[in-house]
Design a protein around this motif. Structure first.
Motif, mmCIF file in Angstrom:
data_model
loop_
_atom_site.group_PDB
_atom_site.id
_atom_site.type_symbol
_atom_site.label_atom_id
_atom_site.label_comp_id
_atom_site.label_asym_id
_atom_site.label_seq_id
_atom_site.Cartn_x
_atom_site.Cartn_y
_atom_site.Cartn_z
ATOM 1 N N LEU A 15 0.834 -1.209 0.000
ATOM 2 C CA LEU A 15 0.000 0.000 0.000
ATOM 3 C C LEU A 15 0.868 1.258 0.000
ATOM 4 O O LEU A 15 0.510 2.269 -0.613
ATOM 5 C CB LEU A 15 -0.934 0.025 1.215
ATOM 6 N N CYS A 16 2.009 1.184 0.668
ATOM 7 C CA CYS A 16 2.924 2.331 0.727
ATOM 8 C C CYS A 16 3.500 2.654 -0.643
ATOM 9 O O CYS A 16 3.658 3.829 -0.997
ATOM 10 C CB CYS A 16 4.051 2.065 1.721
ATOM 11 N N GLU A 17 3.803 1.639 -1.427
ATOM 12 C CA GLU A 17 4.349 1.866 -2.769
ATOM 13 C C GLU A 17 3.340 2.598 -3.641
ATOM 14 O O GLU A 17 3.684 3.565 -4.330
ATOM 15 C CB GLU A 17 4.756 0.538 -3.415
ATOM 16 N N THR A 18 2.104 2.167 -3.611
ATOM 17 C CA THR A 18 1.056 2.826 -4.389
ATOM 18 C C THR A 18 0.821 4.236 -3.871
ATOM 19 O O THR A 18 0.704 5.188 -4.654
ATOM 20 C CB THR A 18 -0.253 2.010 -4.323
ATOM 21 N N ALA A 19 0.766 4.380 -2.573
ATOM 22 C CA ALA A 19 0.550 5.703 -1.977
ATOM 23 C C ALA A 19 1.688 6.648 -2.324
ATOM 24 O O ALA A 19 1.459 7.831 -2.594
ATOM 25 C CB ALA A 19 0.400 5.584 -0.464
ATOM 26 N N ARG A 20 2.928 6.147 -2.341
ATOM 27 C CA ARG A 20 4.087 6.979 -2.683
ATOM 28 C C ARG A 20 3.930 7.559 -4.094
ATOM 29 O O ARG A 20 4.194 8.734 -4.326
ATOM 30 C CB ARG A 20 5.369 6.166 -2.581
ATOM 31 N N GLU A 21 3.498 6.735 -5.028
ATOM 32 C CA GLU A 21 3.264 7.211 -6.400
ATOM 33 C C GLU A 21 2.187 8.294 -6.414
ATOM 34 O O GLU A 21 2.318 9.308 -7.109
ATOM 35 C CB GLU A 21 2.862 6.052 -7.294
ATOM 36 N N ASN A 22 1.120 8.088 -5.651
ATOM 37 C CA ASN A 22 0.031 9.066 -5.606
ATOM 38 C C ASN A 22 0.463 10.368 -4.934
ATOM 39 O O ASN A 22 0.043 11.450 -5.350
ATOM 40 C CB ASN A 22 -1.191 8.475 -4.917
ATOM 41 N N VAL A 23 1.296 10.268 -3.915
ATOM 42 C CA VAL A 23 1.833 11.474 -3.273
ATOM 43 C C VAL A 23 2.678 12.248 -4.283
ATOM 44 O O VAL A 23 2.538 13.474 -4.416
ATOM 45 C CB VAL A 23 2.658 11.113 -2.015
ATOM 46 N N GLN A 24 3.539 11.552 -5.009
ATOM 47 C CA GLN A 24 4.383 12.219 -6.006
ATOM 48 C C GLN A 24 3.535 12.919 -7.060
ATOM 49 O O GLN A 24 3.846 14.039 -7.478
ATOM 50 C CB GLN A 24 5.339 11.222 -6.660
ATOM 51 N N THR A 25 2.458 12.287 -7.499
ATOM 52 C CA THR A 25 1.550 12.903 -8.466
ATOM 53 C C THR A 25 0.927 14.165 -7.884
ATOM 54 O O THR A 25 0.864 15.205 -8.543
ATOM 55 C CB THR A 25 0.442 11.900 -8.862
ATOM 56 N N ALA A 26 0.485 14.085 -6.642
ATOM 57 C CA ALA A 26 -0.205 15.210 -6.008
ATOM 58 C C ALA A 26 0.705 16.404 -5.765
ATOM 59 O O ALA A 26 0.263 17.548 -5.856
ATOM 60 C CB ALA A 26 -0.842 14.767 -4.692
ATOM 61 N N ILE A 27 1.971 16.161 -5.463
ATOM 62 C CA ILE A 27 2.845 17.280 -5.109
ATOM 63 C C ILE A 27 3.576 17.868 -6.315
ATOM 64 O O ILE A 27 4.231 18.901 -6.188
ATOM 65 C CB ILE A 27 3.866 16.900 -4.015
ATOM 66 N N ALA A 28 3.439 17.243 -7.465
ATOM 67 C CA ALA A 28 4.139 17.723 -8.660
ATOM 68 C C ALA A 28 3.843 19.203 -8.888
ATOM 69 O O ALA A 28 2.685 19.626 -8.881
ATOM 70 C CB ALA A 28 3.718 16.911 -9.877
ATOM 71 N N SER A 29 4.894 19.969 -9.033
ATOM 72 C CA SER A 29 4.858 21.422 -9.298
ATOM 73 C C SER A 29 4.133 22.223 -8.216
ATOM 74 O O SER A 29 3.629 23.310 -8.481
ATOM 75 C CB SER A 29 4.281 21.713 -10.686
ATOM 76 N N ARG A 30 4.043 21.692 -7.027
ATOM 77 C CA ARG A 30 3.475 22.427 -5.896
ATOM 78 C C ARG A 30 4.591 22.692 -4.883
ATOM 79 O O ARG A 30 5.559 21.960 -4.810
ATOM 80 C CB ARG A 30 2.342 21.642 -5.246
ATOM 81 N N ASP A 31 4.406 23.745 -4.094
ATOM 82 C CA ASP A 31 5.405 24.130 -3.099
ATOM 83 C C ASP A 31 5.222 23.265 -1.849
ATOM 84 O O ASP A 31 4.519 23.645 -0.910
ATOM 85 C CB ASP A 31 5.250 25.615 -2.777
ATOM 86 N N VAL A 32 5.842 22.082 -1.885
ATOM 87 C CA VAL A 32 5.688 21.097 -0.818
ATOM 88 C C VAL A 32 7.066 20.604 -0.405
ATOM 89 O O VAL A 32 7.910 20.300 -1.242
ATOM 90 C CB VAL A 32 4.838 19.898 -1.293
ATOM 91 N N THR A 33 7.268 20.523 0.904
ATOM 92 C CA THR A 33 8.460 19.890 1.444
ATOM 93 C C THR A 33 8.050 18.502 1.910
ATOM 94 O O THR A 33 7.213 18.366 2.801
ATOM 95 C CB THR A 33 9.026 20.699 2.628
#
Length: 85
Positions: A15-33
């Motif tokens: 579940l973490c692997e899938t979630a990691r991909e979704n987090v990366q998609t969500a933060i793309a080009s956003r000001d996130v640390t």
């Protein structure tokens, strides 16, 4: 001022692997640390979140667990950024 996203995970978690991909998609080009933490390296985190990983915290507040919806996460990040001075 960036949004602090803490991604709580553990090794060998599908579940973490899938979630990691979704987090990366969500933060793309956003000001996130982004900080990724393995809950098994911290007893307090393991006790608090061990059964719920993966967990996403935004500015220290729990946003999601088990599954991460990238659109919902992106909207939450955008809302936090919009409220910043």
């Amino acid at each position: 001022m960036s949004v602090e996203l803490t991604f709580l995970t553990r090794r060998d978690c599908h579940l973490c692997e899938t979630a990691r991909e979704n987090v990366q998609t969500a933060i793309a080009s956003r000001d996130v640390t982004l900080t990724e933490v393995d809950v098994d390296t911290d007893a307090d985190l393991r006790d608090k979140y061990g059964w719920d990983v993966p967990v996403v915290l935004l500015d220290g507040r729990q946003h999601s667990f088990y599954r991460v919806d990238p659109q919902r996460l992106a909207r939450a990040i955008d809302a936090l950024i919009a409220r910043r001075p």
